[in-house]
Design an enzyme around this catalytic site. Structure first.
Site, PDB file in Angstrom:
ATOM      1  N   ASN A  46      -0.508   1.189   6.433  1.00  0.00           N
ATOM      2  CA  ASN A  46       0.182   0.109   5.719  1.00  0.00           C
ATOM      3  C   ASN A  46       0.589  -0.914   6.763  1.00  0.00           C
ATOM      4  O   ASN A  46       1.083  -0.533   7.827  1.00  0.00           O
ATOM      5  CB  ASN A  46       1.465   0.620   5.049  1.00  0.00           C
ATOM      6  CG  ASN A  46       1.184   1.448   3.820  1.00  0.00           C
ATOM      7  OD1 ASN A  46       0.035   1.619   3.423  1.00  0.00           O
ATOM      8  ND2 ASN A  46       2.241   1.971   3.222  1.00  0.00           N
ATOM      9  N   GLY A  47       0.437  -2.188   6.442  1.00  0.00           N
ATOM     10  CA  GLY A  47       0.858  -3.226   7.378  1.00  0.00           C
ATOM     11  C   GLY A  47      -0.298  -4.135   7.747  1.00  0.00           C
ATOM     12  O   GLY A  47      -1.334  -4.138   7.081  1.00  0.00           O
TER      13      GLY A  47
ATOM     14  N   TRP B  13      -3.599  -2.243  -0.975  1.00  0.00           N
ATOM     15  CA  TRP B  13      -3.403  -3.574  -1.551  1.00  0.00           C
ATOM     16  C   TRP B  13      -4.066  -4.524  -0.548  1.00  0.00           C
ATOM     17  O   TRP B  13      -3.591  -4.677   0.578  1.00  0.00           O
ATOM     18  CB  TRP B  13      -1.907  -3.842  -1.685  1.00  0.00           C
ATOM     19  CG  TRP B  13      -1.554  -5.090  -2.415  1.00  0.00           C
ATOM     20  CD1 TRP B  13      -1.495  -5.259  -3.775  1.00  0.00           C
ATOM     21  CD2 TRP B  13      -1.171  -6.340  -1.838  1.00  0.00           C
ATOM     22  NE1 TRP B  13      -1.110  -6.538  -4.066  1.00  0.00           N
ATOM     23  CE2 TRP B  13      -0.897  -7.232  -2.904  1.00  0.00           C
ATOM     24  CE3 TRP B  13      -1.035  -6.821  -0.528  1.00  0.00           C
ATOM     25  CZ2 TRP B  13      -0.499  -8.545  -2.711  1.00  0.00           C
ATOM     26  CZ3 TRP B  13      -0.636  -8.131  -0.339  1.00  0.00           C
ATOM     27  CH2 TRP B  13      -0.379  -8.977  -1.418  1.00  0.00           C
TER      28      TRP B  13
ATOM     29  N   CYS C 162       0.845  -1.198   0.000  1.00  0.00           N
ATOM     30  CA  CYS C 162       0.000   0.000   0.000  1.00  0.00           C
ATOM     31  C   CYS C 162       0.886   1.257   0.000  1.00  0.00           C
ATOM     32  O   CYS C 162       2.050   1.211   0.367  1.00  0.00           O
ATOM     33  CB  CYS C 162      -0.857   0.041   1.255  1.00  0.00           C
ATOM     34  SG  CYS C 162      -1.636  -1.507   1.670  1.00  0.00           S
TER      35      CYS C 162
ATOM     36  N   LYS D 194       5.148  -3.961  -5.017  1.00  0.00           N
ATOM     37  CA  LYS D 194       6.599  -3.789  -5.157  1.00  0.00           C
ATOM     38  C   LYS D 194       7.342  -4.163  -3.887  1.00  0.00           C
ATOM     39  O   LYS D 194       8.406  -4.748  -3.928  1.00  0.00           O
ATOM     40  CB  LYS D 194       6.902  -2.330  -5.533  1.00  0.00           C
ATOM     41  CG  LYS D 194       8.371  -2.036  -5.749  1.00  0.00           C
ATOM     42  CD  LYS D 194       8.919  -2.797  -6.949  1.00  0.00           C
ATOM     43  CE  LYS D 194      10.413  -2.671  -7.112  1.00  0.00           C
ATOM     44  NZ  LYS D 194      10.965  -3.780  -7.922  1.00  0.00           N
TER      45      LYS D 194
ATOM     46  N   GLU E 178      14.755 -17.809 -12.098  1.00  0.00           N
ATOM     47  CA  GLU E 178      14.459 -16.374 -12.158  1.00  0.00           C
ATOM     48  C   GLU E 178      13.706 -16.030 -13.449  1.00  0.00           C
ATOM     49  O   GLU E 178      12.741 -15.267 -13.426  1.00  0.00           O
ATOM     50  CB  GLU E 178      15.771 -15.569 -12.032  1.00  0.00           C
ATOM     51  CG  GLU E 178      15.649 -14.070 -12.229  1.00  0.00           C
ATOM     52  CD  GLU E 178      14.634 -13.379 -11.317  1.00  0.00           C
ATOM     53  OE1 GLU E 178      14.141 -13.990 -10.359  1.00  0.00           O
ATOM     54  OE2 GLU E 178      14.308 -12.204 -11.601  1.00  0.00           O
TER      55      GLU E 178
ATOM     56  N   HIS F  17      12.636 -37.500 -13.545  1.00  0.00           N
ATOM     57  CA  HIS F  17      12.122 -37.925 -12.239  1.00  0.00           C
ATOM     58  C   HIS F  17      10.689 -37.461 -12.032  1.00  0.00           C
ATOM     59  O   HIS F  17      10.204 -37.423 -10.906  1.00  0.00           O
ATOM     60  CB  HIS F  17      13.052 -37.425 -11.128  1.00  0.00           C
ATOM     61  CG  HIS F  17      14.432 -37.971 -11.267  1.00  0.00           C
ATOM     62  ND1 HIS F  17      14.736 -39.288 -11.017  1.00  0.00           N
ATOM     63  CD2 HIS F  17      15.579 -37.403 -11.703  1.00  0.00           C
ATOM     64  CE1 HIS F  17      16.022 -39.501 -11.264  1.00  0.00           C
ATOM     65  NE2 HIS F  17      16.547 -38.359 -11.692  1.00  0.00           N
TER      66      HIS F  17
ATOM     67  N   GLU G  43       5.132 -13.778 -13.552  1.00  0.00           N
ATOM     68  CA  GLU G  43       4.538 -12.672 -12.788  1.00  0.00           C
ATOM     69  C   GLU G  43       3.976 -11.568 -13.670  1.00  0.00           C
ATOM     70  O   GLU G  43       3.025 -10.899 -13.290  1.00  0.00           O
ATOM     71  CB  GLU G  43       5.516 -12.105 -11.752  1.00  0.00           C
ATOM     72  CG  GLU G  43       6.663 -11.325 -12.308  1.00  0.00           C
ATOM     73  CD  GLU G  43       7.556 -10.725 -11.223  1.00  0.00           C
ATOM     74  OE1 GLU G  43       7.043 -10.127 -10.279  1.00  0.00           O
ATOM     75  OE2 GLU G  43       8.788 -10.857 -11.341  1.00  0.00           O
TER      76      GLU G  43
ATOM     77  N   ARG H   6       3.794   0.632  -6.471  1.00  0.00           N
ATOM     78  CA  ARG H   6       3.854  -0.316  -5.354  1.00  0.00           C
ATOM     79  C   ARG H   6       2.769  -1.387  -5.457  1.00  0.00           C
ATOM     80  O   ARG H   6       2.845  -2.415  -4.793  1.00  0.00           O
ATOM     81  CB  ARG H   6       3.718   0.439  -4.020  1.00  0.00           C
ATOM     82  CG  ARG H   6       4.910   1.343  -3.741  1.00  0.00           C
ATOM     83  CD  ARG H   6       4.644   2.239  -2.567  1.00  0.00           C
ATOM     84  NE  ARG H   6       4.583   1.518  -1.309  1.00  0.00           N
ATOM     85  CZ  ARG H   6       5.607   1.365  -0.482  1.00  0.00           C
ATOM     86  NH1 ARG H   6       6.760   1.879  -0.782  1.00  0.00           N
ATOM     87  NH2 ARG H   6       5.471   0.711   0.646  1.00  0.00           N
TER      88      ARG H   6
ATOM     89  N   LYS I 143      10.048 -14.306 -13.587  1.00  0.00           N
ATOM     90  CA  LYS I 143       9.827 -13.031 -14.291  1.00  0.00           C
ATOM     91  C   LYS I 143       8.689 -13.181 -15.283  1.00  0.00           C
ATOM     92  O   LYS I 143       7.807 -12.343 -15.368  1.00  0.00           O
ATOM     93  CB  LYS I 143      11.134 -12.660 -15.005  1.00  0.00           C
ATOM     94  CG  LYS I 143      11.418 -11.212 -15.132  1.00  0.00           C
ATOM     95  CD  LYS I 143      12.046 -10.558 -13.949  1.00  0.00           C
ATOM     96  CE  LYS I 143      11.468 -10.864 -12.626  1.00  0.00           C
ATOM     97  NZ  LYS I 143      12.193 -10.408 -11.493  1.00  0.00           N
TER      98      LYS I 143
HETATM   99  C1  F6R Z   1       9.889 -10.283  -8.517  1.00  0.00           C
HETATM  100  C2  F6R Z   1      10.121  -9.459  -7.359  1.00  0.00           C
HETATM  101  C3  F6R Z   1       9.948 -10.059  -6.012  1.00  0.00           C
HETATM  102  C4  F6R Z   1      10.962  -9.469  -5.010  1.00  0.00           C
HETATM  103  C5  F6R Z   1      10.660  -9.981  -3.598  1.00  0.00           C
HETATM  104  C6  F6R Z   1      11.688  -9.492  -2.604  1.00  0.00           C
HETATM  105  O1  F6R Z   1      10.143  -9.586  -9.698  1.00  0.00           O
HETATM  106  O2  F6R Z   1      10.414  -8.300  -7.464  1.00  0.00           O
HETATM  107  O3  F6R Z   1      10.038 -11.445  -6.059  1.00  0.00           O
HETATM  108  O4  F6R Z   1      12.242  -9.826  -5.418  1.00  0.00           O
HETATM  109  O5  F6R Z   1       9.394  -9.561  -3.199  1.00  0.00           O
HETATM  110  O6  F6R Z   1      11.695  -8.109  -2.544  1.00  0.00           O
HETATM  111  P1  F6R Z   1      12.909  -7.323  -1.928  1.00  0.00           P
HETATM  112  O7  F6R Z   1      14.068  -7.547  -2.844  1.00  0.00           O
HETATM  113  O8  F6R Z   1      12.463  -5.903  -1.903  1.00  0.00           O
HETATM  114  O9  F6R Z   1      13.165  -7.899  -0.574  1.00  0.00           O
END
Ligand code: F6R
Length: 614
Positions: free
Chosen positions: A98-99, A74, A2, A609, A481, A504, A488, A27, A485
């Protein structure tokens, strides 16, 4: 997660709040709202995007007030809806949060007993009404806030306005970021820097259990004993342009384009005489040799950078490395002692699980080292040592440049450790260090240059329902990774497997036309991966090979499409630097599939984010 904004000053707060929220849009959110103080508090809020809020505000053209708070929500407790949107009201106040309030059910019962009627399903409303109940008794905002936070368990950043205290905003935080700042325009409160950057480059990051009181540009801080205290002033070390798209259609592709300079800048900052040097006394001493094992703890993409760290630390320094997702690590009663080094990797420095893992590691006596992008963030502040990645602000929800610089730092750390343990010659370490500053950024630039080729390959994938990624060794980590990517931001189901695991179980999922992305950057295992490719091809898979030029030339990879990345070889150490360019190719693949599908690349559904809640 949020977003919070607050403004008090001589200007109309309404456009300032909406604009501030726009700067925090990245965010992730599903509803938005504002409360402003006129002779009473007026709240306008809605499910949906900021454009929906702006439309609703058109019905309130006469709304003009010098003081207000705003929020992008959010959803956690209760679905996204008008009613659950913030701000939430008490008799005397309006509040954004937030939280997560963990003991909200208990507090709700308490409030109902004293006659409060709850209008939403949110934990925030309960916190707002709890503060309200104390204020009702004492009419002292500080007392009311501190009394409530003594009861509240969980994480929070609150911004509050009281109906009978004009022009003032109150704020407090725990395990959630919140900054306050002032300029000639007035006082600001925000959950993240971009919201205030238009007005000022200096700010205060409120300490936990400290109330900030903003009265126009005047800001006071109070401890829980209600004494005025000082908070250190901080300065933003990046420019507003860095938080803008700079002519690119999306932040994600802009940030991929930032990678060469971000890697160069980060590596250059941590070298001296072309050898790794972090400028941290402990890291530059034999201290780092005493650790018997290393744990790298992080979430999501940052955890995947940790996997690359495992590869490179074990390869060069010969120290065993365990990599764990923070949400698992914190609850599995990890075996830690002062013989352990725990490395926490985080772009935001605020990820709730990573922060909890850091605290747990410290309690267990381990030494904690944070690799963090956001200066002054909670993880950076609480770790025993911190190495900042110099990626600049990362706005796109899908992390790209932060991953590249996290990898760059773990490479430099591996070299530092290898030198300290006499596992690498100074000459070899220097060669690698120079290559990390030169050939690696160049290789990434090369990949970006042939982005149009990656785009045309991406067209094949836009209608896929499932895509599998395979590779071995560090290539399997890159696949993990690449798969994250792509899933998501494209909403295509993607899975990554170590190629050797196919038989397996996974190979039963391969049938005619199943897309498989096969990564082969490592010559020592590429023949093995190629066998895996043959096995999936034999079952009808459509294979995209991502490989280095030398592997493409030496081996006849059975595939339908190929993305060739330049070799980042250095004389006697094969392939060790190739993961960087390969990661960029995978990011571009994900980006193009998403933009070709016409999706909201920078703000994928359901994602935020910075994940400041568990
Ligand atoms: C994926 C992504 C998330 C963050 C994860 C950790 O593209 O951005 O998987 O990597 O939420 O976030 P941080 O690095 O801020 O701890």
């Amino acid at each position: 997660m949020c977003g919070i904004i607050g403004y008090t000053g001589n200007e109309n707060s309404v456009p300032i709040l909406v604009e501030g929220l726009r700067a925090l849009e990245y965010r992730g959110y599903d509803s938005a709202g504002i409360s402003v103080q006129e002779d009473k508090i007026i709240t306008v809020k809605t499910k949906g995007r900021l454009d929906d809020l702006a439309k609703k505000l058109e019905e309130h053209t006469d709304l003009s007030s010098g003081c207000g708070i705003g929020h992008t929500r959010w959803a956690t407790h209760g679905e996204p809806s008008d009613r659950n949107s913030h701000p939430h009201r008490g008799k005397h106040l309006s509040m954004v949060h937030n939280g997560i309030i963990e003991n909200y059910a208990e507090i709700a019962d308490m409030l109902k007993k004293i006659g409060y009627v709850l209008e939403s399903e949110t934990d925030t409303e309960i916190a707002a009404k709890l503060i309200d109940s104390f204020y009702d008794e004492c009419h002292d905002p500080l007392k009311a806030i501190f009394s409530a936070t003594e009861i509240i368990r969980g994480s929070y950043a609150f911004a509050i306005i009281f109906e009978d205290i004009p022009h003032k905003i109150y704020a407090i935080r725990k395990d959630n970021p919140l900054i306050v700042a002032s300029s000639e325009n007035g006082g600001f409160i925000a959950s993240d820097i971009p919201a205030i950057l238009k007005y000022t480059r200096t700010y205060f990051r409120i300490d936990e259990n400290v109330v900030a009181e903003l009265d126009g540009a005047n800001i006071d801080f109070y401890s829980s004993s209600r004494n005025k205290i000082a908070q250190p002033i901080e300065t933003v070390d990046w420019d507003i342009e860095q938080a803008q798209k700079g002519g690119f259609p999306h932040f994600m592709v802009k940030e991929i384009n930032d990678e060469p300079s971000a890697v160069r800048k980060t590596v250059s900052a941590y070298q001296q005489d072309d050898l790794p040097h972090f400028g941290i006394e402990k890291i530059d001493s034999d201290f780092i040799c005493k650790f018997k094992s290393i744990n790298i703890i992080a979430c999501g993409t940052a955890m995947h950078a940790g996997l690359v760290g495992k590869y490179v630390i074990e390869k060069f320094a010969r120290v065993p490395v365990n990599v764990d997702v923070a949400s698992e690590f914190r609850y599995r009663d990890p075996i830690l002692s002062s013989d352990d080094l725990v490395i926490l990797v985080s772009q935001s420095g605020e990820t709730a699980d990573t922060l909890a893992a850091l605290r747990l590691s410290k309690e267990a006596g381990a030494y904690t080292l944070a690799i963090v992008n956001v200066v002054g963030s909670s993880i950076a502040r609480e770790a025993d040592s911190v190495i900042y990645t110099l990626a600049g602000p990362e706005i796109s929800v899908a992390s790209t440049k932060a991953y590249s610089v996290q990898c760059a730092v773990v490479y430099m750390f591996a070299l530092r450790l290898a030198l300290a343990r006499n596992k690498i010659s100074v000459e070899q370490a220097r060669k690698l260090c120079v290559s990390l500053q030169t050939s690696v950024p160049d290789a990434i630039t090369n990949v970006i240059k042939f982005g149009s080729k990656i785009r045309s390959v991406s067209k094949k994938y836009i209608n896929a329902e499932h895509i599998f990624f395979i590779g071995r060794g560090v290539d399997s980590y890159l696949g993990t990774e690449g798969s994250l990517k792509l899933k998501e931001i494209s909403y295509i189901h993607c899975e990554a497997y170590a190629a050797g695991e196919l038989k397996h179980g996974t190979i039963s999922l391969i049938s005619e036309g199943t897309p498989v992305v096969a990564i082969t950057t490592q010559s020592n295992v590429c023949e093995k991966t190629i066998s895996g490719i043959r096995e999936v091809k034999a079952r009808g898979a459509v294979v995209l090979s991502i490989c280095t030029r030398s592997i493409a030339e030496e081996y006849n990879i059975p595939c339908d499409d190929m993305i060739v990345i330049p070799d980042t070889e250095i004389d006697d150490i094969d392939n060790v630097l190739d993961p960087f360019a390969c990661a960029t190719a995978l990011q571009l693949l994900a980006y193009h599939v998403s933009e070709l599908k016409g999706l909201d690349v920078d703000k994928p559904r359901n994602l935020a984010k910075s994940v400041t809640v568990e």
